[in-house]
Write an enzyme that holds these catalytic residues in place. Structure first.
Site, PDB file in Angstrom:
ATOM      1  N   LYS A  52       0.887  -1.124   0.154  1.00 16.84           N
ATOM      2  CA  LYS A  52      -0.146  -0.068  -0.155  1.00 16.84           C
ATOM      3  C   LYS A  52       0.924   1.460  -0.096  1.00 16.84           C
ATOM      4  CE  LYS A  52      -3.878  -2.485   1.864  1.00 16.84           C
ATOM      5  NZ  LYS A  52      -4.960  -2.631   3.326  1.00 16.84           N
ATOM      6  N   GLN A  96      -5.047  -1.822   9.400  1.00 13.68           N
ATOM      7  CA  GLN A  96      -4.946  -2.856   8.846  1.00 13.68           C
ATOM      8  C   GLN A  96      -5.576  -3.955   9.774  1.00 13.68           C
ATOM      9  OE1 GLN A  96      -4.049  -3.361   5.680  1.00 13.68           O
ATOM     10  NE2 GLN A  96      -4.136  -5.638   5.606  1.00 13.68           N
ATOM     11  N   ASP A 119     -11.430   2.747   3.566  1.00 13.17           N
ATOM     12  CA  ASP A 119     -11.599   1.313   3.703  1.00 13.17           C
ATOM     13  C   ASP A 119     -13.009   1.088   3.362  1.00 13.17           C
ATOM     14  OD1 ASP A 119      -9.552  -0.618   3.808  1.00 13.17           O
ATOM     15  OD2 ASP A 119      -9.465  -0.341   6.088  1.00 13.17           O
TER      16      ASP A 119
HETATM   17  N1  L34 Z   1      -8.179  -2.383   7.065  1.00 14.49           N
HETATM   18  N2  L34 Z   1      -7.519  -4.815   6.421  1.00 14.49           N
HETATM   19  C1  L34 Z   1      -8.140  -3.500   5.938  1.00 14.49           C
HETATM   20  N3  L34 Z   1      -8.189  -3.153   5.022  1.00 14.49           N
HETATM   21  C2  L34 Z   1      -8.057  -4.112   3.828  1.00 14.49           C
HETATM   22  O1  L34 Z   1      -8.400  -3.740   2.551  1.00 14.49           O
HETATM   23  C3  L34 Z   1      -7.420  -5.300   4.161  1.00 14.49           C
HETATM   24  N4  L34 Z   1      -7.153  -6.369   3.336  1.00 14.49           N
HETATM   25  C4  L34 Z   1      -7.559  -7.693   3.535  1.00 14.49           C
HETATM   26  C5  L34 Z   1      -6.723  -7.951   4.911  1.00 14.49           C
HETATM   27  N5  L34 Z   1      -6.929  -6.749   5.832  1.00 14.49           N
HETATM   28  C6  L34 Z   1      -7.214  -5.615   5.739  1.00 14.49           C
HETATM   29  C7  L34 Z   1      -6.222  -6.200   2.489  1.00 14.49           C
HETATM   30  O2  L34 Z   1      -5.613  -5.226   1.964  1.00 14.49           O
HETATM   31  C8  L34 Z   1      -6.735  -8.505   2.387  1.00 14.49           C
HETATM   32  N6  L34 Z   1      -5.829  -7.386   1.607  1.00 14.49           N
HETATM   33  C9  L34 Z   1      -5.003  -7.734   0.845  1.00 14.49           C
HETATM   34  C10 L34 Z   1      -4.379  -6.652   0.176  1.00 14.49           C
HETATM   35  C11 L34 Z   1      -3.187  -6.727  -0.817  1.00 14.49           C
HETATM   36  C12 L34 Z   1      -2.950  -8.250  -1.390  1.00 14.49           C
HETATM   37  C13 L34 Z   1      -3.915  -9.294  -0.707  1.00 14.49           C
HETATM   38  C14 L34 Z   1      -4.896  -8.875   0.375  1.00 14.49           C
HETATM   39  C15 L34 Z   1      -2.083  -8.424  -2.281  1.00 14.49           C
HETATM   40  O3  L34 Z   1      -1.001  -7.580  -2.681  1.00 14.49           O
HETATM   41  N7  L34 Z   1      -1.851  -9.689  -2.798  1.00 14.49           N
HETATM   42  C16 L34 Z   1      -1.060  -9.933  -3.844  1.00 14.49           C
HETATM   43  C17 L34 Z   1       0.238 -10.826  -3.241  1.00 14.49           C
HETATM   44  C18 L34 Z   1       1.103 -10.214  -1.983  1.00 14.49           C
HETATM   45  C19 L34 Z   1       1.842 -11.323  -1.630  1.00 14.49           C
HETATM   46  O4  L34 Z   1       3.029 -11.527  -2.136  1.00 14.49           O
HETATM   47  O5  L34 Z   1       1.634 -11.822  -0.432  1.00 14.49           O
HETATM   48  C20 L34 Z   1      -1.517 -10.638  -5.006  1.00 14.49           C
HETATM   49  O6  L34 Z   1      -1.028 -10.871  -5.960  1.00 14.49           O
HETATM   50  O7  L34 Z   1      -2.608 -11.195  -4.546  1.00 14.49           O
END
Ligand code: L34
Length: 292
Positions: A52, A96, A119
């Site tokens: 982020k 988060q 959010d």
């Molecule tokens: N307050 N909490 C708050 N807001 C959110 O919007 C979230 N979320 C969820 C968990 N808690 C939160 C996220 O940001 C899930 N989440 C989230 C954000 C980004 C990714 C996955 C979940 C992400 O970047 N995924 C990448 C891989 C990252 C890695 O290498 O681990 C992908 O390509 O799926």
């Protein structure tokens, strides 16, 4: 079968946002400013919050990361939320999730000024979203809607099955998919107690899997020509990786993909769009778009 590339789509949208921010700054307006509170050291949360912060840089936003140990009290976290509510330079902020068990997530969410709740988790934003009023829409469902639109996946009048009923994905996803101005679909929500889950999936034109159970959706559950959106990101041990784990979606990708018209991968599907839509919400916050 067409792969829905969330990563590439997110990159494109962040470029669009950066161009708009450059224009704002050239007009003498302030850069949008996102703050994030990260409590503790959960590996997933560390990664997501790091991503982020990087996304803020790509968009030309100012960002502030506030770290707190997982031993802090609820009062201390509430005090930090209050500071950000009052900080006039901060346009929007997030806490988060998940939070340590001794802290009430609901209490923290309700303490956030809804006008800065990028959010979209505050009950005022959730309620406004449910009745179709302008508001912050939570990033994961908003990102999925954006992917469906950009890839030309038809949703109007189609049968959409959502697996999972969480406040941050399943419930808002169902709201958006059923609304006339968004999905305009026929929506069924299934969860761990649903007796007809498999049959519902077999009849679905669109399946959105958000239950957090690796490989839950198998080929026998998917209709030929369906669209499958995988929200799962479970870390499973993998000795062949440097990190010791890999990300696993809720969908058994290898066997499901050949049956699909469209499918999202994990990683590189919904995750990057979640972050990208948080950026969109922050841009809206900077422009005081929803709450002037
Ligand atoms: N307050 N909490 C708050 N807001 C959110 O919007 C979230 N979320 C969820 C968990 N808690 C939160 C996220 O940001 C899930 N989440 C989230 C954000 C980004 C990714 C996955 C979940 C992400 O970047 N995924 C990448 C891989 C990252 C890695 O290498 O681990 C992908 O390509 O799926």
């Amino acid at each position: 079968m067409q792969l829905i590339d969330g990563k590439a789509t997110a990159t494109r949208i962040k470029e669009e946002i950066a161009a708009e921010v450059a224009e704002m700054v050239a007009r003498g307006e302030k850069r949008p400013h996102l703050a994030a509170i990260l409590v503790g050291h959960d590996g997933g949360s560390e990664t997501y919050v790091h991503n982020k912060v990087l996304a803020c840089e790509a968009c030309g936003f100012k960002s502030t990361l506030i770290r707190m140990e997982d031993t802090i009290s609820e009062e201390e976290l509430l005090a930090e939320v209050d500071k950000l509510n009052k900080d006039e330079d901060v346009d929007g902020f997030i806490v988060q999730l998940p939070l340590p068990a001794h802290i009430s997530e609901q209490k923290i969410i309700e303490a956030i000024d809804y006008r800065k709740d990028v959010d979209g988790f505050h009950p005022i934003n959730v309620g406004r979203m449910a009745i179709g009023l302008p508001c912050y829409i939570s990033a994961t469902p908003k990102g999925i809607m954006e992917l469906l639109v950009r890839y030309g996946v038809e949703t109007s009048g189609k049968k959409c099955v959502i697996l999972g009923r969480s406040n941050i994905v399943g419930k808002p996803m169902a709201q958006l998919m059923m609304q006339k101005n968004f999905g305009d679909a026929t929506v069924t929500v299934c969860h761990s107690r649903s007796q007809t889950l498999k049959k519902e999936c077999q009849e679905a034109d669109i399946i959105i899997a958000a239950i957090g159970r690796p490989n839950f959706v198998t080929a026998d559950m998917v209709k030929e020509g369906a669209t499958v959106i995988d929200v799962g990101t479970t870390r499973v041990p993998d000795a062949t990786r440097k990190s010791g784990f890999r990300l696993n979606g809720d969908v058994k990708f290898d066997e499901v993909a050949p049956k699909c018209n469209f499918i999202t991968p994990v990683p590189g599907g919904v995750g990057p769009m979640t972050i990208c839509m948080l950026m969109k919400n922050t841009l809206s916050a900077g422009k005081k778009e929803f709450y002037p």
